[in-house]
Structure formats: structure tokens, C-alpha cells
Scaffold this active site. Structure first.
Site, PDB file in Angstrom:
ATOM      1  N   GLN A 138       1.063  -1.207  -0.250  1.00  0.00           N
ATOM      2  CA  GLN A 138      -0.270   0.053  -0.111  1.00  0.00           C
ATOM      3  C   GLN A 138       0.870   1.270  -0.054  1.00  0.00           C
ATOM      4  O   GLN A 138       1.642   1.682   0.847  1.00  0.00           O
ATOM      5  CB  GLN A 138      -0.846   0.133   1.231  1.00  0.00           C
ATOM      6  CG  GLN A 138      -1.797   1.138   1.400  1.00  0.00           C
ATOM      7  CD  GLN A 138      -2.547   1.302   2.736  1.00  0.00           C
ATOM      8  OE1 GLN A 138      -2.074   0.819   3.643  1.00  0.00           O
ATOM      9  NE2 GLN A 138      -3.405   2.069   2.746  1.00  0.00           N
ATOM     10  N   GLY A 139       0.683   2.065  -1.044  1.00  0.00           N
ATOM     11  CA  GLY A 139       1.664   3.343  -1.183  1.00  0.00           C
ATOM     12  C   GLY A 139       0.557   4.551  -0.990  1.00  0.00           C
ATOM     13  O   GLY A 139       0.308   5.142  -1.964  1.00  0.00           O
ATOM     14  N   TYR A 140       0.472   4.700   0.226  1.00  0.00           N
ATOM     15  CA  TYR A 140      -0.436   5.909   0.603  1.00  0.00           C
ATOM     16  C   TYR A 140       0.613   7.110   1.341  1.00  0.00           C
ATOM     17  O   TYR A 140       0.812   8.011   0.717  1.00  0.00           O
ATOM     18  CB  TYR A 140      -1.549   5.659   1.624  1.00  0.00           C
ATOM     19  CG  TYR A 140      -2.791   5.138   0.941  1.00  0.00           C
ATOM     20  CD1 TYR A 140      -3.057   4.404  -0.148  1.00  0.00           C
ATOM     21  CD2 TYR A 140      -3.872   5.382   1.878  1.00  0.00           C
ATOM     22  CE1 TYR A 140      -4.004   3.743  -0.656  1.00  0.00           C
ATOM     23  CE2 TYR A 140      -5.274   4.651   1.397  1.00  0.00           C
ATOM     24  CZ  TYR A 140      -5.172   4.297   0.278  1.00  0.00           C
ATOM     25  OH  TYR A 140      -6.092   3.561  -0.449  1.00  0.00           O
ATOM     26  N   GLU A 169     -11.373  -2.830   8.342  1.00  0.00           N
ATOM     27  CA  GLU A 169     -10.253  -2.875   8.936  1.00  0.00           C
ATOM     28  C   GLU A 169     -10.315  -2.211  10.418  1.00  0.00           C
ATOM     29  O   GLU A 169      -9.742  -2.558  11.343  1.00  0.00           O
ATOM     30  CB  GLU A 169      -9.188  -1.994   8.048  1.00  0.00           C
ATOM     31  CG  GLU A 169      -7.714  -2.115   8.759  1.00  0.00           C
ATOM     32  CD  GLU A 169      -6.765  -1.225   7.952  1.00  0.00           C
ATOM     33  OE1 GLU A 169      -7.376  -0.402   7.378  1.00  0.00           O
ATOM     34  OE2 GLU A 169      -5.717  -1.359   8.207  1.00  0.00           O
ATOM     35  N   SER A 181      -3.433   7.472  13.343  1.00  0.00           N
ATOM     36  CA  SER A 181      -2.850   7.413  14.806  1.00  0.00           C
ATOM     37  C   SER A 181      -3.993   7.503  15.704  1.00  0.00           C
ATOM     38  O   SER A 181      -5.209   8.217  15.447  1.00  0.00           O
ATOM     39  CB  SER A 181      -1.979   8.536  14.798  1.00  0.00           C
ATOM     40  OG  SER A 181      -2.599   9.790  14.995  1.00  0.00           O
ATOM     41  N   ASN A 182      -3.892   7.199  16.974  1.00  0.00           N
ATOM     42  CA  ASN A 182      -4.741   7.652  18.060  1.00  0.00           C
ATOM     43  C   ASN A 182      -5.067   9.125  18.462  1.00  0.00           C
ATOM     44  O   ASN A 182      -6.238   9.190  18.744  1.00  0.00           O
ATOM     45  CB  ASN A 182      -4.076   6.725  19.248  1.00  0.00           C
ATOM     46  CG  ASN A 182      -4.633   5.427  19.402  1.00  0.00           C
ATOM     47  OD1 ASN A 182      -4.418   4.645  18.234  1.00  0.00           O
ATOM     48  ND2 ASN A 182      -3.953   4.801  20.322  1.00  0.00           N
TER      49      ASN A 182
HETATM   50  C1  FAD Z   1       4.002  -0.345  11.439  1.00  0.00           C
HETATM   51  C2  FAD Z   1       3.424   0.727  10.503  1.00  0.00           C
HETATM   52  C3  FAD Z   1       3.001   0.114   9.031  1.00  0.00           C
HETATM   53  C4  FAD Z   1       2.720   1.086   8.061  1.00  0.00           C
HETATM   54  N1  FAD Z   1       2.183   0.727   6.942  1.00  0.00           N
HETATM   55  C5  FAD Z   1       1.846   1.512   5.978  1.00  0.00           C
HETATM   56  C6  FAD Z   1       1.567   1.143   4.475  1.00  0.00           C
HETATM   57  O1  FAD Z   1       1.678  -0.114   4.262  1.00  0.00           O
HETATM   58  N2  FAD Z   1       1.252   1.927   3.699  1.00  0.00           N
HETATM   59  C7  FAD Z   1       1.150   3.302   3.936  1.00  0.00           C
HETATM   60  O2  FAD Z   1       0.918   4.055   3.168  1.00  0.00           O
HETATM   61  N3  FAD Z   1       1.389   3.662   5.276  1.00  0.00           N
HETATM   62  C8  FAD Z   1       1.751   2.982   6.187  1.00  0.00           C
HETATM   63  N4  FAD Z   1       1.978   3.439   7.717  1.00  0.00           N
HETATM   64  C9  FAD Z   1       2.126   4.821   7.870  1.00  0.00           C
HETATM   65  C10 FAD Z   1       0.837   5.240   8.722  1.00  0.00           C
HETATM   66  O3  FAD Z   1      -0.447   5.301   8.192  1.00  0.00           O
HETATM   67  C11 FAD Z   1       1.296   6.560   9.060  1.00  0.00           C
HETATM   68  O4  FAD Z   1       2.596   6.459   9.889  1.00  0.00           O
HETATM   69  C12 FAD Z   1       0.162   7.396  10.116  1.00  0.00           C
HETATM   70  O5  FAD Z   1      -0.891   7.585   9.073  1.00  0.00           O
HETATM   71  C13 FAD Z   1       0.647   8.564  10.693  1.00  0.00           C
HETATM   72  O6  FAD Z   1       1.510   9.533   9.714  1.00  0.00           O
HETATM   73  P1  FAD Z   1       2.713  10.063   9.859  1.00  0.00           P
HETATM   74  O7  FAD Z   1       3.792   8.707  10.487  1.00  0.00           O
HETATM   75  O8  FAD Z   1       3.214  10.760   8.956  1.00  0.00           O
HETATM   76  O9  FAD Z   1       2.843  10.863  11.270  1.00  0.00           O
HETATM   77  P2  FAD Z   1       2.275  12.347  11.311  1.00  0.00           P
HETATM   78  O10 FAD Z   1       1.155  12.306  10.472  1.00  0.00           O
HETATM   79  O11 FAD Z   1       3.372  13.192  11.037  1.00  0.00           O
HETATM   80  O12 FAD Z   1       2.152  12.512  12.851  1.00  0.00           O
HETATM   81  C14 FAD Z   1       3.103  12.763  13.916  1.00  0.00           C
HETATM   82  C15 FAD Z   1       2.488  12.948  15.229  1.00  0.00           C
HETATM   83  O13 FAD Z   1       1.663  13.894  15.290  1.00  0.00           O
HETATM   84  C16 FAD Z   1       0.197  13.604  15.559  1.00  0.00           C
HETATM   85  N5  FAD Z   1      -1.083  14.152  14.846  1.00  0.00           N
HETATM   86  C17 FAD Z   1      -0.747  14.518  13.541  1.00  0.00           C
HETATM   87  N6  FAD Z   1      -1.783  15.123  13.060  1.00  0.00           N
HETATM   88  C18 FAD Z   1      -2.526  15.411  14.283  1.00  0.00           C
HETATM   89  C19 FAD Z   1      -3.822  16.298  14.454  1.00  0.00           C
HETATM   90  N7  FAD Z   1      -4.435  16.660  13.657  1.00  0.00           N
HETATM   91  N8  FAD Z   1      -4.214  16.396  15.761  1.00  0.00           N
HETATM   92  C20 FAD Z   1      -3.576  15.858  16.669  1.00  0.00           C
HETATM   93  N9  FAD Z   1      -2.343  15.082  16.414  1.00  0.00           N
HETATM   94  C21 FAD Z   1      -1.833  14.962  15.407  1.00  0.00           C
HETATM   95  C22 FAD Z   1       0.272  12.168  15.178  1.00  0.00           C
HETATM   96  O14 FAD Z   1      -0.776  11.314  16.048  1.00  0.00           O
HETATM   97  C23 FAD Z   1       1.587  11.551  15.555  1.00  0.00           C
HETATM   98  O15 FAD Z   1       1.726  11.435  16.921  1.00  0.00           O
HETATM   99  C24 FAD Z   1       2.549   2.556   8.665  1.00  0.00           C
HETATM  100  C25 FAD Z   1       2.919   2.879   9.680  1.00  0.00           C
HETATM  101  C26 FAD Z   1       3.441   1.703  10.973  1.00  0.00           C
HETATM  102  C27 FAD Z   1       3.861   2.432  12.194  1.00  0.00           C
END
Ligand code: FAD
Length: 368
Positions: free
Chosen positions: A109-111, A227, A351-352
Site C-alpha cells: 500500500q503506497g499511501y 479494518e 494514529s490514536n
Molecule cells: C507499522 C506501520 C506500518 C505502516 N504501513 C503502511 C503502509 O503499508 N502503507 C502506508 O501508506 N502507510 C503505512 N504506515 C504509515 C501510517 O499510515 C502513518 O504512520 C500514519 O498515518 C501517521 O502518519 P505519520 O507517520 O506521517 O505521522 P504524522 O502524521 O506526521 O504524525 C506525527 C504525530 O502527530 C500527531 N498528529 C498528526 N496530526 C494531528 C492532528 N491533526 N491532531 C493531533 N495530533 C496529530 C500524530 O498522531 C503523531 O503522533 C505504517 C505505519 C506503521 C507504524
């Protein structure tokens, strides 16, 4: 019947794995399920699935989890397949679905991108239409098991002038295409479960566009569905609680009042989680959509799992600093696994913090 099948065919060394498994480890099991006709329990029979109704589907997943069946690279079954059935053309369905079922094509999955995770709509990987091809350039990251995959489905920007959500398209791409490089990322636990994927002027046939150009956001959102319940399953926490108890016994902590108090608190957290999960599972069993409050389930499931992980590490004393399988009294445990996995689970699938925002906005109706 399913339980007997698992005992007979599922590889014992892969039960209750403390990490995601790779294709070279689980491929045979995938093909075994495929040959049995059981690889896609949720897909309709017309497309080669089992067409299980919701209640049976939940029971199915519960049996797999209880037996400790590892998650194979399953984005083809869980994500691309359902998307193609709903939004893909008949030609795309014929071209891709059978190879997902057989395990010939493995999808990732490339999101997410380095600056587009929670705020996914700000993604920048772009696709320019040139004749019969899109030319894709940019980077994806955290792509789970991309190193094992043959194909990637990705969100790309096809209109920079439009509002962020309005200029995104959904493409299917062969990872063997010239211009793609995949670089595994080593995580905190020392495993390479996800990757960076780079696209340098990669040619993707127009025939691999799913739905209409600039309509990818609708498809991206549709993927969430089932999911959300899966992420709230209590099985991981129940399993980790079993580890905590075993650790207490192995290290003679069962008469220690501090340990017993913490164990009891966590056991109650897991009981609450199980009750909450049952409530949401009932929606699905009745065929009703999940309400937005299901975000609470994801938060409680992942944070309970992480709390138990922390209790395991704390109560293991100095052993808690050791990674890998560690001798604990007369037993053996992966002491850090639940803490690591719980921490990751708080981030993926939304994220939570983002789940809390959803609760604040849509359930509590707080001002934004
Ligand atoms: C084990 C694992 C597998 C994954 N697999 C995939 C995959 O196969 N394909 C894919 O596309 N992605 C994948 N991901 C990515 C995942 O979807 C992202 O990590 C997730 O959406 C969070 O985005 P980010 O890492 O850019 O963090 P950010 O969005 O930069 O967030 C950083 C921190 O800020 C907080 N935050 C951000 N926005 C807000 C807000 N509006 N209000 C309050 N807090 C906020 C977040 O909760 C987090 O604590 C994976 C992640 C993990 C950990």
C-alpha cells in the site's frame, strides 16, 4: 472444520509470531489456503471468494487469531481486491483478481509519504499523463512489506491546482517497472517490516488507473471499512496478558502484591476491551455500518496492548532490556514484542491522536 485444518496445515513455528512475517516464510501457507478456496473469506463467490456473511467472517478471524496465525502480506486480499470489485473495470478485475487469489501477485500500500501521513491529502508524488502512460515521480514511505511485494497501489497527485483531496488519483503499479527502488527501513525492534519506495519517472499504463482521474480520494477512503473493527480486536491484548501471567509464574512474582495489583488492573482492561469489541462486532454481524465512536475501540485496544507490553518489560527486571527470545525462569519469551507492536499499532490505521480528534468532533461534538 477450520480448527482441524489449522492444526493439520498451519506451520507450528509460525504460531503467535512476535513480528510480521515475510513472504518466503508464509507463502506456502498462503498457497495452501488458496488451493483450499479459503484465501478470501470476505470476497463474493463470483470473484473466487467464500462469500461469508459478516457473523461467520468475524468467527473466522477470531479462530485465526486464537490459533496465532500470522498475517501474510494480505493487502491484495484486504485492500486492492475489494477496491477493484467496487471501482475497477471488468478488464482490471480479470487481470488482477485471480493473481491475488493465487498469490502470484503480492500487493503493498503506497499511501503515506514523508510529509503526508495523518494529513494524507497533502501527498505530493505526482503522475503526469503522457500519451497512454502516467509518468510517476516521488516517494512513498512506511510501505509495509514492499520488499516482498510484486505490485503497489498508490495515491498520486494528478492535479496540483485543485483542492488537495480533489487532485488525487489511484494507480496500480508493477514494482518491476524501471525507475522504482525499494529501500527497507529497520524499525525499533530491529526488523525490516516496512520500506521507502522511490519513483523516478516510472511509466504506469493508463489502463492501471482505477476509477476516474482525480477521483482517487473517494477510493482511498472506501478502504477503511472492515479494518477499523479488525484493529480493535482484543486478541493481541489477551495474548500479551497470557505472557504477563506466564512471566509472573516464571519469575515467582505471583505473590508480589504490586505485580498482582497491576495484573488485575490489566486483566480488567482486557475484559473491558473484549466487551467493547463484542458491541462493535455486533454492528457488523447485523450488517450495519460502524458508528464513528468505533475510534474509541481502536484507542482502547492499542493502548491496552501497549500498557501490557510495558508491564511485561517492567516486571522482567533487567531481562526486559533484551530483544529476541529470552530465557525467563523455566520458560522463554519475546519480552519486548508486545511493547513494540503496541507502539506501532497506536500509529497505523490512523494514529490514536487522530482517532481522538474524530471522537471529539463527531461523537462529543466539541468545537474544532
Ligand atoms: C507499522 C506501520 C506500518 C505502516 N504501513 C503502511 C503502509 O503499508 N502503507 C502506508 O501508506 N502507510 C503505512 N504506515 C504509515 C501510517 O499510515 C502513518 O504512520 C500514519 O498515518 C501517521 O502518519 P505519520 O507517520 O506521517 O505521522 P504524522 O502524521 O506526521 O504524525 C506525527 C504525530 O502527530 C500527531 N498528529 C498528526 N496530526 C494531528 C492532528 N491533526 N491532531 C493531533 N495530533 C496529530 C500524530 O498522531 C503523531 O503522533 C505504517 C505505519 C506503521 C507504524
Amino acid at each position: 472444520m477450520l480448527r482441524a485444518f489449522l492444526v493439520r496445515h498451519y506451520p507450528t513455528p509460525l504460531r503467535h509470531m512476535p513480528r510480521r512475517v515475510h513472504w518466503h516464510e508464509i507463502g506456502d501457507w498462503y498457497r495452501c489456503l488458496s488451493q483450499q478456496g479459503w484465501i478470501a473469506p470476505a470476497w463474493p463467490e463470483a470473484h473466487g471468494g467464500m462469500g461469508l456473511p459478516a457473523a461467520k467472517l468475524i468467527a473466522w478471524h477470531e479462530e485465526f487469531e486464537a490459533y496465532g496465525v500470522a498475517r501474510a502480506p494480505d493487502q491484495g486480499i484486504l485492500m486492492v481486491g475489494p477496491v477493484l470489485m467496487r471501482f475497477g473495470s471488468a478488464e482490471q478485475q480479470q487481470r488482477f483478481l485471480p493473481k491475488i487469489l493465487s498469490g502470484e501477485n503480492i500487493w503493498c500500500q503506497g499511501y503515506s509519504e514523508p510529509n503526508a501521513g495523518s494529513d494524507l491529502a497533502s501527498l505530493r508524488a505526482e503522475a503526469l499523463l503522457e500519451g497512454e502512460h502516467f509518468i510517476v515521480s516521488g516517494q512513498k514511505t512506511w510501505t509495509t512489506l514492499a520488499q516482498d511485494a510484486t505490485h503497489i497501489f498508490l495515491l498520486v497527485r494528478t492535479d496540483k491546482a485543485a483542492k488537495p483531496q480533489a487532485g488525487i488519483s489511484f494507480l496500480l503499479c508493477d514494482l518491476n517497472s524501471p525507475g522504482i527502488s525499494v529501500r527497507p527501513i529497520r524499525d525499533l525492534a530491529g526488523h525490516c517490516e516496512f520500506c521507502e519506495v522511490f519513483f523516478d519517472k516510472v511509466r504506469v499504463p493508463h489502463a492501471n488507473l482505477v476509477g476516474q482521474v482525480n477521483q482517487g480520494w473517494t477510493i482511498a477512503k472506501a478502504l477503511l471499512g472492515f479494518e477499523r473493527l479488525h484493529l480493535g480486536s482484543p486478541k493481541q491484548s489477551q495474548h500479551a496478558l497470557g505472557h504477563l501471567k506466564a512471566l509472573g509464574q516464571q519469575l515467582d512474582l505471583m505473590d508480589d502484591s504490586a505485580f498482582r495489583t497491576r495484573y488485575a488492573e490489566l486483566a480488567l482492561d482486557v475484559a473491558n476491551l473484549t466487551a467493547l469489541y463484542t458491541q462493535y462486532a455486533d454492528y457488523v454481524k447485523r450488517g450495519e455500518p460502524l458508528p464513528p465512536s468505533v475510534s474509541m475501540l481502536k484507542i482502547w485496544a492499542t493502548e491496552t496492548y501497549q500498557r501490557i507490553g510495558l508491564a511485561i518489560v517492567r516486571n522482567a527486571g533487567s531481562l526486559g532490556a533484551l530483544s529476541g527470545a529470552t530465557a525467563t525462569g523455566d520458560g522463554q519469551q519475546h519480552l519486548l514484542a508486545a511493547l513494540y507492536n503496541g507502539s506501532a499499532a497506536k500509529i497505523y490505521g490512523g494514529s490514536n491522536e487522530v482517532q481522538r480528534n474524530i471522537l471529539a468532533r463527531t461523537v462529543l461534538e466539541l468545537p474544532s
